[in-house]
Design a protein around this motif. Structure first.
Motif, PDB file in Angstrom:
ATOM      1  N   GLY A  40     -10.397  27.946 -33.011  1.00 56.32           N
ATOM      2  CA  GLY A  40      -9.284  27.555 -32.153  1.00 56.32           C
ATOM      3  C   GLY A  40      -9.175  28.350 -30.871  1.00 56.32           C
ATOM      4  N   VAL A  41     -10.200  29.116 -30.543  1.00 55.82           N
ATOM      5  CA  VAL A  41     -10.122  29.990 -29.378  1.00 55.82           C
ATOM      6  C   VAL A  41      -9.992  29.195 -28.073  1.00 55.82           C
ATOM      7  CG1 VAL A  41     -12.592  30.256 -28.962  1.00 55.82           C
ATOM      8  CG2 VAL A  41     -11.052  32.119 -28.402  1.00 55.82           C
ATOM      9  N   PHE A  42     -10.487  27.974 -28.035  1.00 56.40           N
ATOM     10  CA  PHE A  42     -10.398  27.185 -26.808  1.00 56.40           C
ATOM     11  C   PHE A  42      -9.004  26.619 -26.577  1.00 56.40           C
ATOM     12  CE2 PHE A  42     -14.914  26.918 -27.980  1.00 56.40           C
ATOM     13  CZ  PHE A  42     -15.427  27.568 -26.876  1.00 56.40           C
ATOM     14  N   LEU A  43      -8.181  26.622 -27.604  1.00 51.05           N
ATOM     15  CA  LEU A  43      -6.797  26.173 -27.431  1.00 51.05           C
ATOM     16  C   LEU A  43      -5.930  27.242 -26.767  1.00 51.05           C
ATOM     17  CD1 LEU A  43      -6.135  24.355 -30.802  1.00 51.05           C
ATOM     18  CD2 LEU A  43      -6.158  23.336 -28.535  1.00 51.05           C
ATOM     19  N   MET A  44      -6.329  28.490 -26.899  1.00 51.25           N
ATOM     20  CA  MET A  44      -5.511  29.578 -26.366  1.00 51.25           C
ATOM     21  C   MET A  44      -5.287  29.485 -24.853  1.00 51.25           C
ATOM     22  SD  MET A  44      -4.401  31.316 -28.761  1.00 51.25           S
ATOM     23  CE  MET A  44      -4.562  30.531 -30.324  1.00 51.25           C
ATOM     24  N   PRO A  45      -6.317  29.370 -24.034  1.00 50.11           N
ATOM     25  CA  PRO A  45      -6.053  29.309 -22.594  1.00 50.11           C
ATOM     26  C   PRO A  45      -5.318  28.033 -22.185  1.00 50.11           C
ATOM     27  CG  PRO A  45      -8.411  29.177 -23.014  1.00 50.11           C
ATOM     28  CD  PRO A  45      -7.749  29.438 -24.314  1.00 50.11           C
ATOM     29  N   LEU A  46      -5.496  26.959 -22.953  1.00 47.80           N
ATOM     30  CA  LEU A  46      -4.784  25.724 -22.627  1.00 47.80           C
ATOM     31  C   LEU A  46      -3.302  25.825 -22.956  1.00 47.80           C
ATOM     32  CD1 LEU A  46      -7.339  23.090 -23.943  1.00 47.80           C
ATOM     33  CD2 LEU A  46      -6.871  23.698 -21.569  1.00 47.80           C
ATOM     34  N   GLY A  47      -2.948  26.723 -23.858  1.00 48.65           N
ATOM     35  CA  GLY A  47      -1.555  26.876 -24.275  1.00 48.65           C
ATOM     36  C   GLY A  47      -0.818  28.023 -23.624  1.00 48.65           C
ATOM     37  N   LEU A  48      -1.459  28.683 -22.676  1.00 46.63           N
ATOM     38  CA  LEU A  48      -0.778  29.774 -21.984  1.00 46.63           C
ATOM     39  C   LEU A  48       0.364  29.223 -21.152  1.00 46.63           C
ATOM     40  CD1 LEU A  48      -3.758  31.969 -20.798  1.00 46.63           C
ATOM     41  CD2 LEU A  48      -2.107  32.536 -22.539  1.00 46.63           C
ATOM     42  N   PRO A  49       1.441  29.887 -20.986  1.00 47.57           N
ATOM     43  CA  PRO A  49       1.840  31.216 -21.452  1.00 47.57           C
ATOM     44  C   PRO A  49       2.518  31.210 -22.817  1.00 47.57           C
ATOM     45  CG  PRO A  49       3.527  30.408 -20.000  1.00 47.57           C
ATOM     46  CD  PRO A  49       2.444  29.341 -20.067  1.00 47.57           C
ATOM     47  N   TRP A  50       2.692  30.022 -23.406  1.00 46.13           N
ATOM     48  CA  TRP A  50       3.489  29.905 -24.624  1.00 46.13           C
ATOM     49  C   TRP A  50       2.864  30.620 -25.803  1.00 46.13           C
ATOM     50  CZ3 TRP A  50       7.227  28.566 -21.867  1.00 46.13           C
ATOM     51  CH2 TRP A  50       7.099  27.632 -20.859  1.00 46.13           C
ATOM     52  N   VAL A  51       1.554  30.651 -25.909  1.00 42.40           N
ATOM     53  CA  VAL A  51       0.919  31.312 -27.054  1.00 42.40           C
ATOM     54  C   VAL A  51       1.145  32.823 -27.025  1.00 42.40           C
ATOM     55  CG1 VAL A  51      -0.814  29.541 -27.467  1.00 42.40           C
ATOM     56  CG2 VAL A  51      -1.322  31.386 -25.909  1.00 42.40           C
ATOM     57  N   LEU A  52       1.411  33.361 -25.857  1.00 39.59           N
ATOM     58  CA  LEU A  52       1.673  34.802 -25.765  1.00 39.59           C
ATOM     59  C   LEU A  52       3.060  35.164 -26.299  1.00 39.59           C
ATOM     60  CD1 LEU A  52       0.200  35.510 -22.211  1.00 39.59           C
ATOM     61  CD2 LEU A  52      -0.873  35.897 -24.441  1.00 39.59           C
ATOM     62  N   TRP A  53       3.928  34.185 -26.398  1.00 41.98           N
ATOM     63  CA  TRP A  53       5.301  34.430 -26.848  1.00 41.98           C
ATOM     64  C   TRP A  53       5.514  34.116 -28.319  1.00 41.98           C
ATOM     65  CZ3 TRP A  53       8.055  31.579 -22.250  1.00 41.98           C
ATOM     66  CH2 TRP A  53       7.803  32.281 -21.081  1.00 41.98           C
ATOM     67  N   LEU A  54       4.454  33.909 -29.066  1.00 38.71           N
ATOM     68  CA  LEU A  54       4.572  33.532 -30.465  1.00 38.71           C
ATOM     69  C   LEU A  54       4.695  34.723 -31.407  1.00 38.71           C
ATOM     70  CD1 LEU A  54       1.987  30.608 -30.669  1.00 38.71           C
ATOM     71  CD2 LEU A  54       4.458  30.479 -30.378  1.00 38.71           C
ATOM     72  N   ASP A  55       4.599  35.928 -30.886  1.00 44.90           N
ATOM     73  CA  ASP A  55       4.728  37.115 -31.742  1.00 44.90           C
ATOM     74  C   ASP A  55       6.108  37.141 -32.385  1.00 44.90           C
ATOM     75  OD1 ASP A  55       2.222  37.953 -31.097  1.00 44.90           O
ATOM     76  OD2 ASP A  55       2.867  39.380 -29.574  1.00 44.90           O
ATOM     77  N   GLY A  56       6.152  37.561 -33.627  1.00 44.24           N
ATOM     78  CA  GLY A  56       7.418  37.682 -34.328  1.00 44.24           C
ATOM     79  C   GLY A  56       7.825  36.431 -35.086  1.00 44.24           C
ATOM     80  N   LEU A  57       7.114  35.346 -34.902  1.00 41.79           N
ATOM     81  CA  LEU A  57       7.424  34.130 -35.652  1.00 41.79           C
ATOM     82  C   LEU A  57       6.716  34.172 -37.003  1.00 41.79           C
ATOM     83  CD1 LEU A  57       7.136  31.483 -32.804  1.00 41.79           C
ATOM     84  CD2 LEU A  57       9.212  32.372 -33.832  1.00 41.79           C
ATOM     85  N   PRO A  58       7.180  33.401 -37.959  1.00 40.86           N
ATOM     86  CA  PRO A  58       6.532  33.414 -39.283  1.00 40.86           C
ATOM     87  C   PRO A  58       5.052  33.034 -39.211  1.00 40.86           C
ATOM     88  CG  PRO A  58       8.610  32.215 -39.356  1.00 40.86           C
ATOM     89  CD  PRO A  58       8.354  32.540 -37.916  1.00 40.86           C
ATOM     90  N   GLU A  59       4.255  33.692 -40.024  1.00 40.30           N
ATOM     91  CA  GLU A  59       2.802  33.487 -40.034  1.00 40.30           C
ATOM     92  C   GLU A  59       2.419  32.036 -40.298  1.00 40.30           C
ATOM     93  OE1 GLU A  59      -0.061  35.414 -39.643  1.00 40.30           O
ATOM     94  OE2 GLU A  59       1.268  36.887 -38.756  1.00 40.30           O
ATOM     95  N   ALA A  60       3.195  31.348 -41.124  1.00 45.87           N
ATOM     96  CA  ALA A  60       2.861  29.967 -41.469  1.00 45.87           C
ATOM     97  C   ALA A  60       2.998  29.026 -40.270  1.00 45.87           C
ATOM     98  CB  ALA A  60       3.751  29.481 -42.602  1.00 45.87           C
ATOM     99  N   LEU A  61       3.842  29.367 -39.315  1.00 45.61           N
ATOM    100  CA  LEU A  61       4.061  28.522 -38.137  1.00 45.61           C
ATOM    101  C   LEU A  61       3.064  28.765 -37.013  1.00 45.61           C
ATOM    102  CD1 LEU A  61       7.936  28.564 -37.686  1.00 45.61           C
ATOM    103  CD2 LEU A  61       6.526  26.699 -38.497  1.00 45.61           C
ATOM    104  N   PRO A  63      -0.311  28.910 -36.546  1.00 44.41           N
ATOM    105  CA  PRO A  63      -1.395  27.967 -36.206  1.00 44.41           C
ATOM    106  C   PRO A  63      -0.872  26.652 -35.648  1.00 44.41           C
ATOM    107  CG  PRO A  63      -1.710  28.859 -38.415  1.00 44.41           C
ATOM    108  CD  PRO A  63      -0.378  29.317 -37.955  1.00 44.41           C
ATOM    109  N   TRP A  64       0.207  26.153 -36.195  1.00 41.91           N
ATOM    110  CA  TRP A  64       0.769  24.885 -35.723  1.00 41.91           C
ATOM    111  C   TRP A  64       1.303  25.005 -34.312  1.00 41.91           C
ATOM    112  CZ3 TRP A  64      -0.624  20.837 -38.312  1.00 41.91           C
ATOM    113  CH2 TRP A  64      -0.930  20.975 -39.657  1.00 41.91           C
ATOM    114  N   LEU A  65       1.972  26.109 -34.028  1.00 41.05           N
ATOM    115  CA  LEU A  65       2.516  26.303 -32.685  1.00 41.05           C
ATOM    116  C   LEU A  65       1.407  26.529 -31.661  1.00 41.05           C
ATOM    117  CD1 LEU A  65       5.631  28.479 -33.534  1.00 41.05           C
ATOM    118  CD2 LEU A  65       5.577  26.058 -32.914  1.00 41.05           C
ATOM    119  N   ALA A  66       0.338  27.184 -32.076  1.00 37.79           N
ATOM    120  CA  ALA A  66      -0.795  27.389 -31.170  1.00 37.79           C
ATOM    121  C   ALA A  66      -1.471  26.065 -30.833  1.00 37.79           C
ATOM    122  CB  ALA A  66      -1.798  28.359 -31.786  1.00 37.79           C
ATOM    123  N   VAL A  67      -1.482  25.135 -31.777  1.00 35.14           N
ATOM    124  CA  VAL A  67      -2.062  23.818 -31.529  1.00 35.14           C
ATOM    125  C   VAL A  67      -1.141  22.983 -30.638  1.00 35.14           C
ATOM    126  CG1 VAL A  67      -2.638  21.633 -32.658  1.00 35.14           C
ATOM    127  CG2 VAL A  67      -3.489  23.774 -33.591  1.00 35.14           C
TER     128      VAL A  67
END
Length: 90
Positions: A40-61, A63-67
């Motif tokens: 899923g590394v190619f999804l990271m730059p496409l999801g910036l800046p939101w993927v950087l703000w996902l810290d602190g959310l439950p682990e189960a969420l 992968p879904w939020l990164a997608v």
């Protein structure tokens, strides 16, 4: 200017779909490909800046939020293009 906006959205959608396909292929080992934890590394730059703000959310969420983060960017981009088109026509 609207043609440029439409082309940017089309290109972003294609990149998002390719990144999702690579995620599925690498995660599930489709087409004889080895399973890869970094699929899923190619999804990271496409999801910036939101993927950087996902810290602190439950682990189960995470992968879904990164997608879904790149999809949120596509929605924002489409909305901005519509707003620009309305301003231009009035």
């Amino acid at each position: 200017m609207m043609k440029i906006c439409k082309w940017v959205i089309r290109i972003a959608v294609v990149l998002y779909l390719v990144a999702l396909a690579l995620l599925l292929i690498g995660t599930f080992g489709l087409f004889g490909q080895e399973q890869d934890p970094l699929a899923g590394v190619f999804l990271m730059p496409l999801g910036l800046p939101w993927v950087l703000w996902l810290d602190g959310l439950p682990e189960a969420l995470l992968p879904w939020l990164a997608v879904l983060a790149p999809l949120f960017n596509l929605v924002l981009l489409s909305a901005l293009c519509r707003i620009y088109a309305r301003r231009k026509s009035s």
